[in-house]
Structures are given as structure tokens and as C-alpha cells.
Scaffold this active site. Structure first.
Site, PDB file in Angstrom:
ATOM      1  CB  ALA A  43       3.635  -5.936   1.365  1.00 52.19           C
TER       2      ALA A  43
ATOM      3  N   PRO B 251      -5.290 -11.239   1.090  1.00 51.37           N
ATOM      4  CG  PRO B 251      -5.505 -12.062  -1.097  1.00 51.37           C
ATOM      5  CD  PRO B 251      -4.492 -11.804  -0.024  1.00 51.37           C
ATOM      6  N   GLY B 252      -6.938 -12.924   2.675  1.00 51.11           N
ATOM      7  CA  GLY B 252      -7.650 -13.573   3.765  1.00 51.11           C
ATOM      8  C   GLY B 252      -7.232 -13.130   5.148  1.00 51.11           C
TER       9      GLY B 252
ATOM     10  CG  ASP C 199       3.545   0.221  20.484  1.00 46.42           C
ATOM     11  OD1 ASP C 199       4.197  -0.359  21.365  1.00 46.42           O
ATOM     12  OD2 ASP C 199       2.326   0.023  20.295  1.00 46.42           O
TER      13      ASP C 199
ATOM     14  NE  ARG D 266      -1.000   0.932  17.512  1.00 41.77           N
ATOM     15  CZ  ARG D 266      -0.552   0.459  18.676  1.00 41.77           C
ATOM     16  NH1 ARG D 266      -0.983   0.970  19.803  1.00 41.77           N
ATOM     17  NH2 ARG D 266       0.315  -0.522  18.690  1.00 41.77           N
TER      18      ARG D 266
ATOM     19  CD  GLU E  18      -0.003   2.180   9.746  1.00 41.65           C
ATOM     20  OE1 GLU E  18       0.676   2.119   8.724  1.00 41.65           O
ATOM     21  OE2 GLU E  18       0.449   2.043  10.893  1.00 41.65           O
ATOM     22  N   GLY E  19      -4.451  -0.750  11.820  1.00 42.97           N
ATOM     23  CA  GLY E  19      -5.175  -1.139  13.022  1.00 42.97           C
ATOM     24  C   GLY E  19      -6.504  -0.441  13.073  1.00 42.97           C
TER      25      GLY E  19
END
Lengths: 449, 412
Positions: free
Chosen positions: B143, B147-148, B263, B266, B389-390
Site C-alpha cells: 500500500a 488519493p492525492g 529496481d 520493474r 509500479e511507475g
């Protein structure tokens, strides 16, 4: 033979009207007058090229005597495939690394500095070509027992070497690698007679210029369906046709020509002084240092020694694939050169009070060059390593080619864009790399790994 | 040492196994759980038990999310070509290869695999040995997002305040994958917002801890079989031993530890995109063949039909994404810093993945668009892989900063 060509790029549906005729007449008056009045006769070189473009042809270079040796039915020397390690690895062998280091030094110290001038003069400097022979480029694909340096299939080493030279310059890389395409072809598909007759020249002191000619001048050209033909006449073959984008055609002493024999494509060895063989300069968008030319064959006769490889199209198809692989390798080097060039540029160039590299649009363009280049590289390496291991690689080379053509050109395009107006002028090399990268995926033959 | 980009020979059984599972357990359940969003995929329990059994016997080789690790050698007793060659093909490579197969099966169901959560990757990457032992066998979700706060994870507002032997957590987390089904949640919270990113730590919060509530599950475009949860923390007391790693606020090290997880993960997300896209390519190739389109690898693309030429372009991009993913994992196995390569892999796989799955729908026409086949589902599933995840844009930012030598202050 009819070579369809538009007139000044105007298509056949576009016709002159009375005003058009009048304007054309005025144009003729004006250009003659201007030239003489302002003494603007073009420099000698340009006239030659314009002249050759309108059909002026020269005979092929005088070739040395290739003393017949060996036996057609004798056992040729063949390189064994590299073993398969079963391990995923991106590390070159020690030998490959040594080769790359030598070639990289050559590329940086000799090739890159000579590139701009070679582009203007449409020729590679003699000292540079001699130096490329000294580091053994034509011997790369030749077995040790024939005077070369290879002990196994050299597609991977050849790929790494091509990448390294192209980082110096793509056009000069092609000029340097052209003879090696023929010596590699002889090693891969030559019979004993062909190897014994022709290879000693390539592994000796005075290596001849040579060229692998597969491309033909028409849109949607499919190398598997050449229109150049070879017809049997007794024990001989008679060749007719036109090949285009052939590197250093005017200097070459030996050609490998792709032609259709009895419905299937095949490779033919043709010595340059053969009657009926003519060379036409074909200055092109890029690769100018490679002195591209057209080879026109009119009833050129070669003896039985002329057929290189089989008549089933197998050697020919493998040749096409390995040539495409070599072009992919070349594109990697030039794309890397582009990336290495634009990074410091965009970090130094300022706009709105800070380096332009601080803008996402610029930074992301650089990031995407890096990402796509690494993708191109890995796909090319996979094809090369499969070829070296004797595994089928038609799929892998097709994917590499598609990627290198598409993404390679994108990199060429973006590289110019990143330099803005400065990218457009010849002060910087990026415009040359833009022109050179368009050749990827288009040219067949010329180079081979 | 020889350049070779084939999948390692020793992983063939692993890949084959994963493929059979994907074909025979995941695919038959794909449409069912896509339609019955949020219904618990009970078939996965049987699969998880099977995988646990394999792990215990050492045969699974750390495949999956918990396989991503750098400090432990792959405990593989079998004859190892790579050991002889001094080059490792280890658990990172095994993980990406098996995940590719599983996602060729079904991305949502893979994300619902018990004990393969992103939280497990965090534990694998950051936990100390005592925590490793304690949380072994626990299914942990992760987690982070609020929200922001999405891409700028250093900006999270969930707080963790030390009170005696507990940290007290307050805040709201969204987009928690497997948030409902997992046994525990790894929560990113800040010890002190004024100290910046160095004060951000992760805490393992077991389900049932008072003060943690799964508020709702999202209805999504794709990966509908995966439960995506909103979790609220109100004075949630967590034992201090559940802080992963060190509680020290180290300005230099701090955030880096948490980011190190990424790292490692990904390449896994890139692998998901590669697997999902391959499913689309394979089926589309077969459908095109049925329509009389043959893809020829030797003829120039331009002399073939537009469908064949398009397919070649998609397959070329796929191959690039696939190999970039293998490279990133290979570097991790060989203890080389792979941040750049991991981002390259995710960027390429993320964008090509969706390009491929969407184009395949187009190529297959109405067959691609209707629910009769799974092509439309794969084009919905693949989209998230370029986001979580980015995001694509963050990956490009990471790659750009690395290539240009810029800090995050210079290149925003």
C-alpha cells in the site's frame, strides 16, 4: 534497358500547359546566362556526378589476374558453428572484446575525423582504407586455414565489429567492410576452386576492393526475386541486369552478383574487367563515403567457377539474411554515435535560462533514443548469436531489421531535431547520420557478417 | 563468456511447467473471473499449494515475486552451466521467465496468486533475517498510493507515530493490489513529514489488526479478477518489530531502500506486459493464418499484406521488450546495478504491450472485439502495466536523468 525514372520528380500525370512551355524556355535561357555571367560553373566533381547520373558509364576496374587454383570438386574449408552454451549472457568473448577494442580505436581516431570530407568527396581516403586492411577486416570471416582469423562462424564477432566501426561513420564503415563481404561469402559458400583462386588475394598484402551486389533499382524490390538473370550457355553463365547501391563499384575487382538462374536466385562471382560489365556512379542520400554505384551487366560471361553456392536459393537466402544482419549492426553504431553526441549538446545548450535538457520534451526524446537503441541492440545480438550457433535465424533477423529500420530512422530524425537549426547544417555530423540511417532496411547486400 | 540471448537451458522445465499451468488452470478461468469481478478465484488456492510444495522441494527456484533478491545465491543443486561460465542465470531471470508464462495465461489471476504479492517483494528486498523468518508464508500486498499521491511517492501523508512498543498508523491508501485477499499489507508511512523522504518506512500490518479497514474494491477496465482495494487506517497500532529494515532516519540511505524494491519489481512488471502481449500475438497470428495471411520473414514487409507487415512490426517491438526484460533480470542476478535497464525494460514493455494488444484486436476485427475470444480482454488487461509500479512517464524520467546525468531537482 528501360529504367523508369521521373523527370525532376514530376509524375507522369502532371503535364505542361502553354504557360508551362514558356516558363521552361525562360528557365533554359536563364540558367545558361547566369552560369556564364556569374561564373557559377559547378565544381568539377559535381559535373561528373551529374554526367554519370544521366547515363555516363565507365568500364569496371581493371582486375588483377586471379590465378586459378584448387579443384571445383575438392573439399572447401567451412567454419564450424559456435557451440550453444545454454546460458543467457551478454558478455563478449575475450577475442571478440579484443577485436572490438582495436576497431573502436580505429573508428574514433581515423574514421570519425575523416567522415565529413569523405562525405563531400564521395570517396573513402586511401590511407584509411589501407589502415582498415591492416587491422584485418577482410579476414574476419575467413577460416584460419585459408589465411583468415576465424575458428568458428563469425556472425557475432562480425556484428560487434560492424557496430564499432559504424560508430565512427556509417558510410566509411560500409567502404571498409565491402571487401570483407566477398571474402566472407567465399568462406561460407565457395567451393575449393573458388576459395583457392580468390581468397589468397583477400588475406594477402594487397587486398582488392570487392562488392556484394544484391539490390536492384525499383520500388518494392524483393531480393528473393531478382530481375537480373543468368542463363546457361554450355558450361558458362551469361548475366544481364542492373544492380544498384553497390559500394565502391568503380574500384572493385571482384563482385558477387545476385541473379535469377532457372527461376531461382543465385550468387555469381564476376571479375570486374569482364566484357559487358559497366559501372555508373550512384550518389545517394547517404553512405556517400562508400562511393555507391550501379553495376550494369550486358551479356557478361562467367565460367563454371562463377556460380557461388547452390542453385536452390539456399546460399542466396542465407546471404540476404546475413547481409541484413550486418546492416542492423551498422545501425547500432551510428545510433550510439547519435546518442553520445546529443547528450552533451542538450546539456550545454541553454534556452529560457537553463539547459534545454531540463525540458521533458527534450529529455524524453533522449530517453527514448536510449530505450529503442538498447532494444535494437539486443534483438540484433540475438539474431547474430543464433546465426553463429548455426540455429535458424530468419525470424530474428527479420525482427531486427524491422526494428533497426523503424527505430533507427527515428533516432536519426530525433537527433537532428534535438540540435534544432544546428542539426540541419553540416557543421554537425547529425545531418549526415540522418541521411545514412535511412539506408537501413532498404539496402540489400554490400556488407555481410 | 559468450553472447547468447536464448532463455537458459536449465529453466526450460520451469518455463514449461508455468506454461502448462497458465494454459490449463489460468486460461480456462480467464473469462469467468473477468466477468465475476471480485469473486474469489478459488482455483488459485490449489495452484498456490502446488507452488508451495515445489518451493519446499527447491524445484521452483524462487520463481515469482518472492524470487527477486540479490543477496542470496539461487539454491539450485542441479548442474549449473552458468556457474561454470562465471555468469549467473539465477532467481531474477527465473522469475521473469515464469511470470511471462503466467501472464500469457492471465495477468489478473497472476496478481491474485497467494503469497506472490508486491508486499512479498518488499519483504524480500528490505526485511532483516528475523523478519524474513517471521513473515515467511504470509501473503503481503503493498500500500503506497494515496488519493492525492501517485507518482511522487515521497509525498505520502500516511503517518506512523511511535507510541511505546507500537507505531500508530493514520491515513488512506488506494489501488492496493490484492488488498482484500492478502494476509497482510505492507504500508508506506512517514515517521515525520518534515524530515522528507528519508523518514518514509514500510510496515507489515497483518489483517485483523484493529484500525485497518478495507473500505471498498475498485471496478476496473482490466485485470478485473484482481482485487484492487482502498484501505483506511485509523489509529492502527502496529508492533514496532513490523517496521521493515531499520527505523533510523538516514537522510542518505532512507528512501533508497524502499525504492530498491522497485529496481527489482520493474523487470517483473515488464515481464507481465511481455507475457500478455505474447498471448495476443500468438492468437492473432493463428487467426490471420486462418484468414489466409502468411507472415514471411524473408520477403520485405512492404511486399506483403498490410496485416503481415503490421504483425512484423508488432513482433519486432515485442522481441525488443522481451530481451530488455531479460537483460534487466540478468543484471540483477549478476549483482550489477540495473536501475537504468529496469526502467528501460518497463518503459518499452509497458508501451509496446498495449500497442500490441490493441493492434491485435484491430487486426482480428470483430473476432478481436467480441467477448468470444480473449483478445479484447488482453487489450484491457495490458493497459495497467504501463501505469502501475511507475508510469511510462516516470520510467522515461528515470532513463533521461540517467542518460543526461541530471538530478531530480534539475530534470523534473
Amino acid at each position: 534497358m528501360a529504367l523508369t525514372r521521373t523527370t525532376h520528380g514530376v509524375t507522369s500525370g502532371d503535364n505542361r500547359d502553354p504557360i508551362g512551355y514558356a516558363v521552361a524556355f525562360l528557365n533554359k535561357l536563364a540558367s545558361t546566362g547566369a552560369l556564364d555571367r556569374f561564373r557559377l560553373r559547378k565544381p568539377a566533381e559535381r559535373v561528373v556526378f551529374e554526367a554519370t547520373r544521366t547515363g555516363f558509364r565507365t568500364a569496371g576496374n581493371l582486375n588483377r589476374a586471379f590465378a586459378r587454383a584448387g579443384k571445383r570438386a575438392g573439399r572447401p574449408s567451412r567454419l564450424p558453428s559456435a557451440g550453444s552454451t545454454g546460458v543467457f549472457d551478454l558478455t563478449p568473448t575475450e577475442d571478440e572484446q579484443m577485436l572490438v577494442d582495436v576497431v573502436a580505436e580505429f573508428a574514433e581516431e581515423m574514421v570519425r575525423p575523416a567522415a565529413a570530407d569523405a562525405n563531400e568527396s564521395c570517396a573513402a581516403p586511401e590511407e584509411l582504407l589501407r589502415a582498415s586492411l591492416e587491422i584485418g577486416l577482410p579476414m574476419l570471416g575467413v577460416p584460419e586455414d585459408l589465411g583468415g582469423i576465424s575458428t568458428e562462424r563469425s556472425a557475432m564477432a562480425g556484428t560487434l565489429v560492424a557496430e564499432a566501426i559504424a560508430k565512427g561513420d556509417l558510410g566509411l564503415a560500409v567502404a571498409c567492410l565491402a571487401p570483407g563481404a566477398v571474402s566472407t561469402a567465399l568462406s561460407l559458400w565457395g567451393n575449393d576452386e573458388q576459395q583457392s583462386t580468390y581468397l589468397p588475394a583477400f588475406t594477402g598484402e594487397d587486398v582488392p576492393a570487392a562488392a556484394l551486389a544484391l539490390t536492384e533499382p525499383r520500388p518494392l524490390f524483393d531480393p528473393l526475386e531478382p530481375q537480373a538473370t543468368a542463363v546457361r550457355d554450355g558450361d558458362d553463365f551469361v548475366l544481364n541486369g542492373v544492380k544498384s547501391l553497390v559500394p565502391r563499384g568503380a574500384d572493385a575487382e571482384l563482385f558477387v552478383i545476385g541473379a535469377r538462374l532457372e527461376g531461382r536466385p543465385a550468387l555469381f562471382l564476376v571479375e570486374s574487367a569482364s566484357p559487358g560489365l559497366e559501372i555508373e556512379a550512384e550518389p545517394s542520400m547517404g553512405l556517400r563515403a562508400a562511393a555507391l554505384s550501379r553495376v550494369v551487366l550486358t551479356d557478361v560471361r562467367v565460367g563454371p567457377i562463377g556460380l557461388l553456392g547452390d542453385t536452390d536459393g539456399e546460399a542466396y537466402t542465407e546471404c540476404v539474411r546475413l547481409s541484413r544482419l550486418a546492416w542492423c549492426a551498422l545501425s547500432l553504431g551510428t545510433a550510439q554515435a547519435m546518442l553520445d553526441y546529443v547528450v552533451p549538446y542538450v546539456n550545454e545548450r541553454q534556452a529560457f535560462g537553463e539547459p534545454v535538457s531540463h525540458r521533458q520534451s527534450v529529455a524524453f526524446m533522449v530517453a527514448n533514443i536510449g530505450i529503442e537503441l538498447q532494444g535494437m541492440r539486443l534483438v540484433t545480438y540475438k539474431a547474430a548469436s543464433r546465426a553463429a550457433q548455426g540455429k535458424p535465424f530468419d525470424r530474428e533477423v527479420a525482427l531486427a531489421r524491422r526494428l533497426c529500420a523503424e527505430r533507427g530512422m527515428q533516432i536519426g530524425n530525433d537527433g537532428v531535431q534535438l540540435l534544432g537549426g544546428h542539426g540541419f547544417v553540416k557543421e554537425h555530423p547529425v545531418e549526415r547520420w540522418y541521411r545514412d540511417l535511412r539506408a537501413i532496411g532498404l539496402v540489400e547486400g554490400g556488407v555481410l557478417v | 563468456m559468450t553472447i547468447n540471448l536464448e532463455a537458459p537451458r536449465k529453466f526450460r522445465p520451469l518455463i514449461s511447467q508455468a506454461h502448462q499451468v497458465a494454459m490449463n488452470l489460468l486460461r480456462p478461468n480467464s473469462r469467468k473471473y473477468d466477468l465475476l469481478e471480485h469473486e474469489y478465484p478459488k482455483e488459485l488456492d490449489m495452484l498456490a499449494a502446488m507452488i508451495d510444495g515445489l518451493s519446499d522441494s527447491g524445484a521452483a527456484s524462487g520463481a515469482g515475486a518472492s524470487g527477486v533478491r540479490r543477496d542470496v545465491d539461487s539454491a539450485d543443486g542441479s548442474a549449473d552451466d552458468s556457474a561454470r561460465a562465471n555468469v549467473k542465470n539465477g532467481s531474477n531471470l527465473a522469475s521473469v521467465l515464469s511470470i511471462m508464462e503466467m501472464c500469457w495465461g492471465d495477468v489478473g489471476l497472476l496478481l491474485s496468486m497467494p503469497r506472490q504479492g508486491l508486499g512479498n517483494s518488499a519483504i524480500a528486498s528490505v526485511a532483516d533475517p528475523e523478519q524474513h523468518a517471521r513473515f515467511d508464508g504470509v501473503w503481503a500486498s503493498m500500500a503506497i498510493t494515496e488519493p492525492g499521491t501517485g507518482s511522487d511517492s515521497a509525498n505520502i501523508a500516511t503517518t506512523a507515530v511511535l507510541d511505546g512498543d507500537h507505531y500508530v498508523l493514520n491515513g488512506e491508501k488506494i489501488f492496493v493490489t490484492a488488498g482484500e485477499r492478502s494476509d497482510a499489507v505492507v504500508v508506506w508511512a512517514t515517521l515525520d513529514k518534515s524530515l522528507g523522504r528519508a523518514a518514509i518506512k514500510s510496515f507489515v500490518v497483518p489483517k485483523g489488526t484493529p484500525g485497518m479497514t478495507v473500505e471498498r474494491l475498485e471496478h476496473k477496465l482490466g485485470i478485473r479478477s484482481s482485487d484492487t482495494a482502498t484501505i483506511r487506517f485509523v489509529d492502527c497500532r502496529v508492533p514496532r518489530e513490523n517496521l521493515l529494515g531499520s527505523p533510523e532516519v538516514d537522510a542518505k540511505q532512507g528512501f533508497a531502500g524502499a525504492m530498491a524494491t522497485f529496481d527489482n519489481t520493474r523487470p517483473l512488471v515488464a515481464a507481465m506486459a511481455v507475457g500478455c502481449a505474447r498471448a495476443s500475438l500468438e492468437l492473432t497470428k493463428e487467426l490471420l493464418q486462418q484468414a489466409g495471411v502468411v507472415i514471411d520473414y524473408d520477403r520485405p514487409a512492404f511486399t506483403q499484406s498490410a496485416a503481415a507487415a503490421t504483425f512484423l512490426q508488432l513482433e519486432a517491438d515485442w522481441e525488443a521488450a522481451y530481451l530488455l526484460t531479460l537483460q534487466a533480470a540478468w543484471m540483477a542476478d549478476n549483482r550489477r546495478p540495473n536501475s537504468l535497464e529496469a526502467s528501460m525494460a518497463k518503459a518499452k514493455a509497458g508501451r509496446s504491450g498495449s500497442d500490441i494488444t490493441l493492434r491485435c484486436v484491430e487486426l482480428a476485427g470483430s473476432i478481436g472485439y467480441s467477448e468470444h475470444e480473449l483478445l479484447e480482454k488482453w487489450s484491457r488487461d495490458s493497459k495497467i502495466l504501463d501505469i502501475f509500479e511507475g508510469t511510462q512517464q516516470i520510467q522515461q524520467l528515470i532513463v533521461a536523468r540517467r542518460l543526461l546525468g541530471k538530478t531530480s531537482a534539475e530534470l523534473k
